[in-house]
Design a protein around this motif. Sequence first.
Motif, PDB file in Angstrom:
ATOM      1  N   PRO A  53       6.854   5.073 -10.179  1.00 51.04           N
ATOM      2  CA  PRO A  53       5.645   5.758  -9.699  1.00 51.04           C
ATOM      3  C   PRO A  53       4.401   5.461 -10.543  1.00 51.04           C
ATOM      4  O   PRO A  53       3.288   5.458 -10.016  1.00 51.04           O
ATOM      5  CB  PRO A  53       6.002   7.241  -9.779  1.00 51.04           C
ATOM      6  N   ILE A  54       4.571   5.216 -11.826  1.00 52.81           N
ATOM      7  CA  ILE A  54       3.429   4.882 -12.682  1.00 52.81           C
ATOM      8  C   ILE A  54       2.779   3.596 -12.192  1.00 52.81           C
ATOM      9  O   ILE A  54       1.555   3.510 -12.039  1.00 52.81           O
ATOM     10  CB  ILE A  54       3.863   4.755 -14.159  1.00 52.81           C
ATOM     11  N   THR A  55       3.595   2.606 -11.924  1.00 49.58           N
ATOM     12  CA  THR A  55       3.093   1.324 -11.451  1.00 49.58           C
ATOM     13  C   THR A  55       2.513   1.450 -10.046  1.00 49.58           C
ATOM     14  O   THR A  55       1.441   0.920  -9.761  1.00 49.58           O
ATOM     15  CB  THR A  55       4.222   0.278 -11.472  1.00 49.58           C
ATOM     16  N   ALA A  56       3.207   2.161  -9.184  1.00 46.83           N
ATOM     17  CA  ALA A  56       2.728   2.335  -7.810  1.00 46.83           C
ATOM     18  C   ALA A  56       1.402   3.094  -7.777  1.00 46.83           C
ATOM     19  O   ALA A  56       0.500   2.747  -7.000  1.00 46.83           O
ATOM     20  CB  ALA A  56       3.785   3.070  -6.984  1.00 46.83           C
ATOM     21  N   GLU A  57       1.273   4.095  -8.618  1.00 51.36           N
ATOM     22  CA  GLU A  57       0.026   4.860  -8.663  1.00 51.36           C
ATOM     23  C   GLU A  57      -1.137   3.979  -9.117  1.00 51.36           C
ATOM     24  O   GLU A  57      -2.223   4.035  -8.564  1.00 51.36           O
ATOM     25  CB  GLU A  57       0.171   6.060  -9.590  1.00 51.36           C
ATOM     26  N   ALA A  58      -0.894   3.168 -10.124  1.00 57.00           N
ATOM     27  CA  ALA A  58      -1.943   2.277 -10.614  1.00 57.00           C
ATOM     28  C   ALA A  58      -2.357   1.292  -9.534  1.00 57.00           C
ATOM     29  O   ALA A  58      -3.547   1.055  -9.314  1.00 57.00           O
ATOM     30  CB  ALA A  58      -1.468   1.531 -11.860  1.00 57.00           C
ATOM     31  N   ALA A  59      -1.401   0.722  -8.829  1.00 58.56           N
ATOM     32  CA  ALA A  59      -1.716  -0.233  -7.764  1.00 58.56           C
ATOM     33  C   ALA A  59      -2.435   0.462  -6.619  1.00 58.56           C
ATOM     34  O   ALA A  59      -3.376  -0.095  -6.041  1.00 58.56           O
ATOM     35  CB  ALA A  59      -0.439  -0.899  -7.263  1.00 58.56           C
ATOM     36  N   GLY A  60      -2.043   1.683  -6.318  1.00 56.99           N
ATOM     37  CA  GLY A  60      -2.682   2.426  -5.236  1.00 56.99           C
ATOM     38  C   GLY A  60      -4.107   2.845  -5.547  1.00 56.99           C
ATOM     39  O   GLY A  60      -4.905   3.067  -4.648  1.00 56.99           O
ATOM     40  N   ALA A  61      -4.452   2.934  -6.823  1.00 57.92           N
ATOM     41  CA  ALA A  61      -5.807   3.325  -7.206  1.00 57.92           C
ATOM     42  C   ALA A  61      -6.796   2.175  -7.049  1.00 57.92           C
ATOM     43  O   ALA A  61      -7.998   2.394  -6.991  1.00 57.92           O
ATOM     44  CB  ALA A  61      -5.816   3.822  -8.649  1.00 57.92           C
ATOM     45  N   PHE A  87      -5.818  -7.516  -2.932  1.00 56.41           N
ATOM     46  CA  PHE A  87      -4.489  -7.651  -3.506  1.00 56.41           C
ATOM     47  C   PHE A  87      -4.576  -7.981  -4.994  1.00 56.41           C
ATOM     48  O   PHE A  87      -3.797  -7.472  -5.794  1.00 56.41           O
ATOM     49  CB  PHE A  87      -3.685  -8.734  -2.772  1.00 56.41           C
ATOM     50  N   GLY A  88      -5.513  -8.809  -5.391  1.00 56.69           N
ATOM     51  CA  GLY A  88      -5.662  -9.171  -6.800  1.00 56.69           C
ATOM     52  C   GLY A  88      -5.932  -7.941  -7.658  1.00 56.69           C
ATOM     53  O   GLY A  88      -5.394  -7.817  -8.757  1.00 56.69           O
ATOM     54  N   GLY A  89      -6.753  -7.028  -7.167  1.00 56.95           N
ATOM     55  CA  GLY A  89      -7.041  -5.796  -7.898  1.00 56.95           C
ATOM     56  C   GLY A  89      -5.802  -4.923  -8.032  1.00 56.95           C
ATOM     57  O   GLY A  89      -5.550  -4.329  -9.079  1.00 56.95           O
ATOM     58  N   GLN A  90      -5.020  -4.848  -6.971  1.00 57.14           N
ATOM     59  CA  GLN A  90      -3.783  -4.077  -7.012  1.00 57.14           C
ATOM     60  C   GLN A  90      -2.798  -4.698  -7.995  1.00 57.14           C
ATOM     61  O   GLN A  90      -2.163  -3.990  -8.781  1.00 57.14           O
ATOM     62  CB  GLN A  90      -3.146  -4.016  -5.628  1.00 57.14           C
ATOM     63  N   LEU A  91      -2.677  -6.013  -7.942  1.00 55.41           N
ATOM     64  CA  LEU A  91      -1.754  -6.702  -8.841  1.00 55.41           C
ATOM     65  C   LEU A  91      -2.181  -6.514 -10.295  1.00 55.41           C
ATOM     66  O   LEU A  91      -1.355  -6.229 -11.159  1.00 55.41           O
ATOM     67  CB  LEU A  91      -1.679  -8.192  -8.491  1.00 55.41           C
ATOM     68  N   TYR A  92      -3.472  -6.653 -10.562  1.00 56.22           N
ATOM     69  CA  TYR A  92      -3.963  -6.460 -11.926  1.00 56.22           C
ATOM     70  C   TYR A  92      -3.682  -5.027 -12.393  1.00 56.22           C
ATOM     71  O   TYR A  92      -3.192  -4.817 -13.503  1.00 56.22           O
ATOM     72  CB  TYR A  92      -5.461  -6.759 -12.039  1.00 56.22           C
ATOM     73  N   ALA A  93      -3.987  -4.051 -11.545  1.00 53.90           N
ATOM     74  CA  ALA A  93      -3.773  -2.646 -11.923  1.00 53.90           C
ATOM     75  C   ALA A  93      -2.297  -2.376 -12.193  1.00 53.90           C
ATOM     76  O   ALA A  93      -1.949  -1.696 -13.168  1.00 53.90           O
ATOM     77  CB  ALA A  93      -4.299  -1.719 -10.824  1.00 53.90           C
ATOM     78  N   THR A 147       0.120  -4.605 -13.048  1.00 50.33           N
ATOM     79  CA  THR A 147       0.603  -5.289 -14.244  1.00 50.33           C
ATOM     80  C   THR A 147       0.003  -4.678 -15.501  1.00 50.33           C
ATOM     81  O   THR A 147       0.668  -4.622 -16.546  1.00 50.33           O
ATOM     82  CB  THR A 147       0.327  -6.802 -14.196  1.00 50.33           C
ATOM     83  N   ARG A 148      -1.217  -4.196 -15.420  1.00 52.54           N
ATOM     84  CA  ARG A 148      -1.819  -3.519 -16.577  1.00 52.54           C
ATOM     85  C   ARG A 148      -1.067  -2.225 -16.875  1.00 52.54           C
ATOM     86  O   ARG A 148      -0.831  -1.871 -18.042  1.00 52.54           O
ATOM     87  CB  ARG A 148      -3.311  -3.250 -16.322  1.00 52.54           C
ATOM     88  N   ALA A 149      -0.670  -1.515 -15.821  1.00 50.63           N
ATOM     89  CA  ALA A 149       0.112  -0.291 -16.015  1.00 50.63           C
ATOM     90  C   ALA A 149       1.458  -0.616 -16.666  1.00 50.63           C
ATOM     91  O   ALA A 149       1.916   0.112 -17.545  1.00 50.63           O
ATOM     92  CB  ALA A 149       0.320   0.428 -14.680  1.00 50.63           C
ATOM     93  N   VAL A 150       2.079  -1.722 -16.252  1.00 52.08           N
ATOM     94  CA  VAL A 150       3.345  -2.147 -16.860  1.00 52.08           C
ATOM     95  C   VAL A 150       3.131  -2.461 -18.336  1.00 52.08           C
ATOM     96  O   VAL A 150       3.907  -2.047 -19.198  1.00 52.08           O
ATOM     97  CB  VAL A 150       3.942  -3.367 -16.125  1.00 52.08           C
ATOM     98  N   LEU A 151       2.076  -3.191 -18.641  1.00 51.48           N
ATOM     99  CA  LEU A 151       1.778  -3.536 -20.037  1.00 51.48           C
ATOM    100  C   LEU A 151       1.541  -2.285 -20.868  1.00 51.48           C
ATOM    101  O   LEU A 151       2.138  -2.126 -21.940  1.00 51.48           O
ATOM    102  CB  LEU A 151       0.561  -4.454 -20.123  1.00 51.48           C
ATOM    103  N   ASP A 152       0.693  -1.400 -20.393  1.00 51.79           N
ATOM    104  CA  ASP A 152       0.406  -0.165 -21.138  1.00 51.79           C
ATOM    105  C   ASP A 152       1.676   0.658 -21.348  1.00 51.79           C
ATOM    106  O   ASP A 152       1.919   1.168 -22.442  1.00 51.79           O
ATOM    107  CB  ASP A 152      -0.641   0.680 -20.401  1.00 51.79           C
ATOM    108  N   TRP A 153       2.500   0.777 -20.299  1.00 52.96           N
ATOM    109  CA  TRP A 153       3.731   1.539 -20.399  1.00 52.96           C
ATOM    110  C   TRP A 153       4.691   0.875 -21.385  1.00 52.96           C
ATOM    111  O   TRP A 153       5.310   1.548 -22.202  1.00 52.96           O
ATOM    112  CB  TRP A 153       4.387   1.671 -19.019  1.00 52.96           C
TER     113      TRP A 153
END
Length: 161
Positions: free
Chosen positions: A78-86, A92-98, A100-106
Amino acid sequence: MGDAGRPTSRRERLPAELERDVLTAARRLIATEGIEVLSLSAVAREVGVTPSALYRYFEGKPGLTLAVYEAVTRDFVPITAEAAGAAELEEFGGQLYAATRAVLDWSVANPGEFDLLMGAGYARLARLRELRRPGAGPGTSGGLLSRGVEVKRVACADGVD
């Protein structure tokens, strides 16, 4: 609450509370000392029970590790999905960046759990016990993620998913 809105009995609550406490203790051990120290004995000490008591709930270390894996995944997805949904839905590039950034931060905040999900800990878990369904091989959906974790497929803009 139990069936028909009645509170669950103490007998029903205790196993669920123990399982929750065990998973919390196991995640704490992984977070502070790494997956290598995870054992039924270490977790039993943390929660104040005998190691043999945990065999009623988990099939040894592989079962405990898989239960932790599934719990971490349920929290992580859900952390990753929430970031992509925001991100902007059309981009799509913005979703992918968000995502992957959430994955990195986590992963930086949770290195032990990252090791279990995506690092060398995952490989060690797979060696502990063959967890894939019979006939499942590389590239199939029979791996660890297929057990108890809902994975949603998202259609791409070109209709290929």
